[in-house]
Scaffold this motif. Structure first.
Motif, PDB file in Angstrom:
ATOM      1  N   TYR A 127      -4.382  -8.406  -4.547  1.00 34.69           N
ATOM      2  CA  TYR A 127      -2.678  -9.140  -5.434  1.00 34.69           C
ATOM      3  C   TYR A 127      -3.806  -8.706  -6.929  1.00 34.69           C
ATOM      4  N   ASP A 128      -5.283  -8.678  -7.216  1.00 31.33           N
ATOM      5  CA  ASP A 128      -5.620  -8.402  -8.270  1.00 31.33           C
ATOM      6  C   ASP A 128      -5.495  -7.049  -8.656  1.00 31.33           C
ATOM      7  N   MET A 129      -4.801  -6.089  -9.733  1.00 29.13           N
ATOM      8  CA  MET A 129      -5.220  -5.323 -10.654  1.00 29.13           C
ATOM      9  C   MET A 129      -6.397  -4.589 -10.298  1.00 29.13           C
ATOM     10  N   SER A 130      -6.156  -2.765  -9.580  1.00 23.74           N
ATOM     11  CA  SER A 130      -7.510  -2.190  -8.891  1.00 23.74           C
ATOM     12  C   SER A 130      -8.053  -1.048 -10.328  1.00 23.74           C
ATOM     13  N   TYR A 131      -6.672  -1.715 -11.410  1.00 28.45           N
ATOM     14  CA  TYR A 131      -7.356  -0.192 -12.350  1.00 28.45           C
ATOM     15  C   TYR A 131      -8.372  -0.864 -12.929  1.00 28.45           C
ATOM     16  N   ARG A 132      -9.891  -0.370 -12.899  1.00 29.49           N
ATOM     17  CA  ARG A 132     -10.419  -0.019 -13.488  1.00 29.49           C
ATOM     18  C   ARG A 132     -10.513   1.095 -15.279  1.00 29.49           C
ATOM     19  N   PRO A 133     -10.767  -0.059 -16.195  1.00 28.37           N
ATOM     20  CA  PRO A 133     -10.878   1.366 -17.642  1.00 28.37           C
ATOM     21  C   PRO A 133     -12.162   2.687 -17.759  1.00 28.37           C
ATOM     22  N   ASN A 134     -12.781   1.664 -17.088  1.00 27.09           N
ATOM     23  CA  ASN A 134     -14.033   2.765 -17.586  1.00 27.09           C
ATOM     24  C   ASN A 134     -15.071   3.673 -16.262  1.00 27.09           C
ATOM     25  N   SER A 135     -14.159   3.216 -15.134  1.00 30.06           N
ATOM     26  CA  SER A 135     -14.897   4.038 -14.058  1.00 30.06           C
ATOM     27  C   SER A 135     -13.273   4.706 -13.426  1.00 30.06           C
ATOM     28  N   GLU A 136     -13.252   6.052 -12.953  1.00 33.12           N
ATOM     29  CA  GLU A 136     -12.111   6.028 -12.178  1.00 33.12           C
ATOM     30  C   GLU A 136     -12.929   5.772 -10.259  1.00 33.12           C
ATOM     31  N   ARG A 137     -14.330   6.165 -10.828  1.00 31.24           N
ATOM     32  CA  ARG A 137     -14.585   6.048  -9.108  1.00 31.24           C
ATOM     33  C   ARG A 137     -14.271   4.090  -8.592  1.00 31.24           C
ATOM     34  N   ASP A 138     -14.462   3.046  -9.929  1.00 32.34           N
ATOM     35  CA  ASP A 138     -14.292   1.871  -9.476  1.00 32.34           C
ATOM     36  C   ASP A 138     -12.807   2.092  -9.246  1.00 32.34           C
ATOM     37  N   THR A 139     -12.072   2.344  -9.865  1.00 30.21           N
ATOM     38  CA  THR A 139     -10.249   2.555  -9.718  1.00 30.21           C
ATOM     39  C   THR A 139     -10.322   2.804  -8.241  1.00 30.21           C
ATOM     40  N   SER A 140     -10.847   3.668  -7.910  1.00 28.68           N
ATOM     41  CA  SER A 140     -10.505   4.394  -6.353  1.00 28.68           C
ATOM     42  C   SER A 140     -10.912   3.321  -5.088  1.00 28.68           C
ATOM     43  N   PHE A 141     -12.066   2.704  -4.907  1.00 31.12           N
ATOM     44  CA  PHE A 141     -12.842   2.305  -4.755  1.00 31.12           C
ATOM     45  C   PHE A 141     -11.995   0.539  -4.331  1.00 31.12           C
ATOM     46  N   ALA A 142     -11.425  -0.310  -5.629  1.00 35.23           N
ATOM     47  CA  ALA A 142     -10.294  -0.649  -5.340  1.00 35.23           C
ATOM     48  C   ALA A 142      -9.683  -0.907  -4.962  1.00 35.23           C
ATOM     49  N   GLU A 143      -8.891   0.527  -5.430  1.00 37.76           N
ATOM     50  CA  GLU A 143      -7.675   0.751  -4.687  1.00 37.76           C
ATOM     51  C   GLU A 143      -7.309   1.060  -3.175  1.00 37.76           C
ATOM     52  N   GLY A 144      -8.770   1.650  -2.673  1.00 41.32           N
ATOM     53  CA  GLY A 144      -8.936   1.348  -1.436  1.00 41.32           C
ATOM     54  C   GLY A 144      -8.640  -0.429  -0.565  1.00 41.32           C
ATOM     55  N   ARG A 145      -9.694  -0.943  -0.934  1.00 40.41           N
ATOM     56  CA  ARG A 145      -9.643  -2.736  -1.021  1.00 40.41           C
ATOM     57  C   ARG A 145      -8.426  -2.715  -0.977  1.00 40.41           C
ATOM     58  N   ARG A 146      -7.488  -2.947  -1.545  1.00 45.49           N
ATOM     59  CA  ARG A 146      -5.948  -2.503  -2.122  1.00 45.49           C
ATOM     60  C   ARG A 146      -4.824  -2.936  -0.860  1.00 45.49           C
ATOM     61  N   PHE A 147      -5.992  -1.329  -0.717  1.00 43.83           N
ATOM     62  CA  PHE A 147      -4.189  -0.860  -0.235  1.00 43.83           C
ATOM     63  C   PHE A 147      -4.844  -1.101   1.665  1.00 43.83           C
ATOM     64  N   VAL A 148      -5.907  -1.531   2.541  1.00 48.94           N
ATOM     65  CA  VAL A 148      -5.803  -2.596   3.482  1.00 48.94           C
ATOM     66  C   VAL A 148      -4.917  -3.279   3.820  1.00 48.94           C
ATOM     67  N   GLY A 149      -5.189  -4.181   2.236  1.00 52.63           N
ATOM     68  CA  GLY A 149      -3.880  -5.577   2.092  1.00 52.63           C
ATOM     69  C   GLY A 149      -2.930  -4.851   2.310  1.00 52.63           C
TER      70      GLY A 149
END
Length: 88
Positions: free
Chosen positions: A49-71
């Motif tokens: 339920y968290d926003m996966s967007y990370r304004p300073n890092s596309e890699r961090d955004t992708s990583f967060a989105e991967g975690r979120r996808f599992v949920g």
């Protein structure tokens, strides 16, 4: 951004969370432990339920989105119509 708010940083857990997950894995978890384990997975480990967007890092955004996808996949299976699956 400090390390603890980074998507790759291990999520927070308590003793009761670890015990609940161990109980689920062993098949001995109480109903309350099963609910706690699922809640921890969806809300904390997957940050569903968290926003996966990370304004300073596309890699961090992708990583967060991967975690979120599992949920989101877990939630999808929790809400899926089993009768439709049985027809397949």
């Amino acid at each position: 951004m400090d390390a603890k708010s980074s998507p790759w940083y291990p999520p927070h857990y308590e003793l009761a969370d670890a015990a609940a997950l161990k109980g689920v894995a062993a098949g001995t978890a109480s109903p309350a432990q099963q609910q706690r384990a699922l809640k921890w997975l969806i809300e904390t480990a997957c940050a569903t339920y968290d926003m996966s967007y990370r304004p300073n890092s596309e890699r961090d955004t992708s990583f967060a989105e991967g975690r979120r996808f599992v949920g989101l996949e877990i939630i999808k299976l929790l809400h899926i119509d089993l009768a439709l699956l049985r027809k397949e």
